[in-house]
Design an enzyme around this catalytic site. Sequence first.
Site, PDB file in Angstrom:
ATOM      1  N   GLU A 320      46.673  27.539  43.746  1.00 16.21           N
ATOM      2  CA  GLU A 320      47.820  28.370  43.329  1.00 16.21           C
ATOM      3  C   GLU A 320      47.717  29.838  43.751  1.00 16.21           C
ATOM      4  O   GLU A 320      48.066  30.723  42.980  1.00 16.21           O
ATOM      5  CB  GLU A 320      47.976  28.305  41.800  1.00 16.21           C
ATOM      6  CG  GLU A 320      48.222  26.908  41.295  1.00 16.21           C
ATOM      7  CD  GLU A 320      48.237  26.822  39.772  1.00 16.21           C
ATOM      8  OE1 GLU A 320      49.118  26.125  39.246  1.00 16.21           O
ATOM      9  OE2 GLU A 320      47.385  27.421  39.108  1.00 16.21           O
TER      10      GLU A 320
HETATM   11  C1  TNX Z   1      47.285  24.096  36.845  1.00 15.39           C
HETATM   12  S1  TNX Z   1      45.037  22.536  37.899  1.00 15.39           S
HETATM   13  C2  TNX Z   1      46.200  24.903  37.127  1.00 15.39           C
HETATM   14  C3  TNX Z   1      45.558  25.657  36.036  1.00 15.39           C
HETATM   15  C4  TNX Z   1      46.288  25.493  34.741  1.00 15.39           C
HETATM   16  C5  TNX Z   1      46.681  24.036  34.564  1.00 15.39           C
HETATM   17  C6  TNX Z   1      47.318  23.748  33.255  1.00 15.39           C
HETATM   18  C7  TNX Z   1      44.900  23.805  38.702  1.00 15.39           C
HETATM   19  C8  TNX Z   1      44.066  23.713  39.877  1.00 15.39           C
HETATM   20  N1  TNX Z   1      45.555  24.901  38.326  1.00 15.39           N
HETATM   21  O1  TNX Z   1      45.422  27.011  36.388  1.00 15.39           O
HETATM   22  O2  TNX Z   1      45.463  25.918  33.715  1.00 15.39           O
HETATM   23  O3  TNX Z   1      47.558  23.682  35.597  1.00 15.39           O
HETATM   24  O4  TNX Z   1      47.546  22.379  33.079  1.00 15.39           O
END
Ligand code: TNX
Length: 524
Positions: A320
């Site tokens: 992300e």
């Molecule tokens: C996505 S899973 C994210 C996290 C969040 C999570 C909450 C991932 C690699 N990144 O930063 O905490 O969703 O479900």
Amino acid sequence: MKNRILIVLICLIVSCAKKTPVIDSIEKIEFIPYPNNIESYESALKINSILSITNKSELEITNIIKKEWEDLTKSNIKIIETSINKGNLSIEIDEKFKLENKEAYLLDIDKKSISIKSSNSEGVYRGWQTLKQLIELRKNKEHPNFIPTGKILDYPEYNFRATMLDVSRHFFNVDQLKRFIDLVSDYKINYLHLGLTNDQGWRIEIKSRPKLTLIGGKTEVGGGKGGYYSQEDYKNIVEYARNKFITIIPEINIPGHTNAALSSYAKLNCDGKLKKAYTGTNVGFSTLCNNNYTFEFIDDVVKEVSAITPGEYFHIGGDESHVTKPRDYLEFVSKTSQIVNKYGKKVIGWDDIGIADITTNTVLQLWNITQKDKVVTNINDLKYQDKGLKNIRDGMRKGGKVLISPASKMYLDIKYDSLTKLGLNWPGYINLKTAYDWKIEEEFSQIPKKKIIGIEAPLWSETISTSQDIDYLTFPRLPAYSEIGWTSSSKRKWNNFISRIASHKYLWKERNINYYPSPLVHWK
Ligand code: TNX
């Protein structure tokens, strides 16, 4: 004469019957994860008839099992030199006993003694975990001092069975972490991934960069006081886990999810100004600046954390990074991977890193999957639906391996249903059936089995801040994931699983676990 013989015979039968009651045979025990081969001897062993323990090779594992045995049974056993075939628990480490799997073990229980055999101490410990569960599950039955006899020849489907705790969004202290380790260890979890850094907090002491914890460690979601592990704390956690044959995997997330670092060291920001602390729950808004200072910083952090991490893996995050320039992102992933390799570790990253130049042996953690019927309310949600698989395809082409963690099925922080108070629901809901009743080889048939190292169920902590909260989201789903990781899918059946898990309630009560009483289970 005849009468005498008859009387003696009757006495014998009566006394035998008194000694050895008839109890359920060993296949009926509600093991989770269920062993891959069980053979019953249709008899029973009295637990407190075991008075000694022997081991010809390694003392460390003998001491570990001796202590756990004594805690569990509340009776002492003594270490003796040579095996005897009565009243003894014998531990045998035999290099020839390979079965192509280092965790393979043979647990043999007869009327008078027990033996656990494996090629190494880790395998012995897995056998002990099975025996421990057997003793505990018998505690709530008739004749609780007896266990059924039989032979269990067992080995895992996947060698990597992990869970993750996000200690960054909310901080969990050393004791809370040890408690979590204890609870997941009962289900043969063998890796614990710790999310040590994120926008909301930096949780590991870095001696060359003290502000990371002095400033970045003092925040968490919701404005609480945060916290961090000193390097001594971390070593203590690593050692505690090692005694349960669990390997710690540290995650230092780059280049996004870095607001805590950006608010501690100004030079990590392209404008040279410190960011404000962040205690909300948004994602994707922060990035390290692609400059020399940042790469010196990453090198120092990876060096210090690797030095106190005996395990082979180092997690670099990489998810992300929505505000990192695409070119910079690729550079961050490839340079950081090289740094990690330089300090002797293998890289794990979220599937997003599949688009970059990954190094050999890199593991891509497949997460970016939502449920098929998840209503897409916002065009941005589209990116989640199967982006993970695309990333994995990219990464596999470059030699990457895969760790199975789809958010749609294996995220412990997702709500069970719309009534669950804790948790999130962006990939859909995950009730116990959704968690358990699927097969990796069917769901991800496009990923060759030999590319998959195993499974991981992550617990993100945006909505949780206490051990009770951890428990509620972890139980009963974590045992479901542990069985997906351990037991061959041909031997897993939903109906059978829910009848077994109902009995685990007693184990959880004993440990004060605040489990979620799923309405799909008939809790006896
Ligand atoms: C996505 S899973 C994210 C996290 C969040 C999570 C909450 C991932 C690699 N990144 O930063 O905490 O969703 O479900």
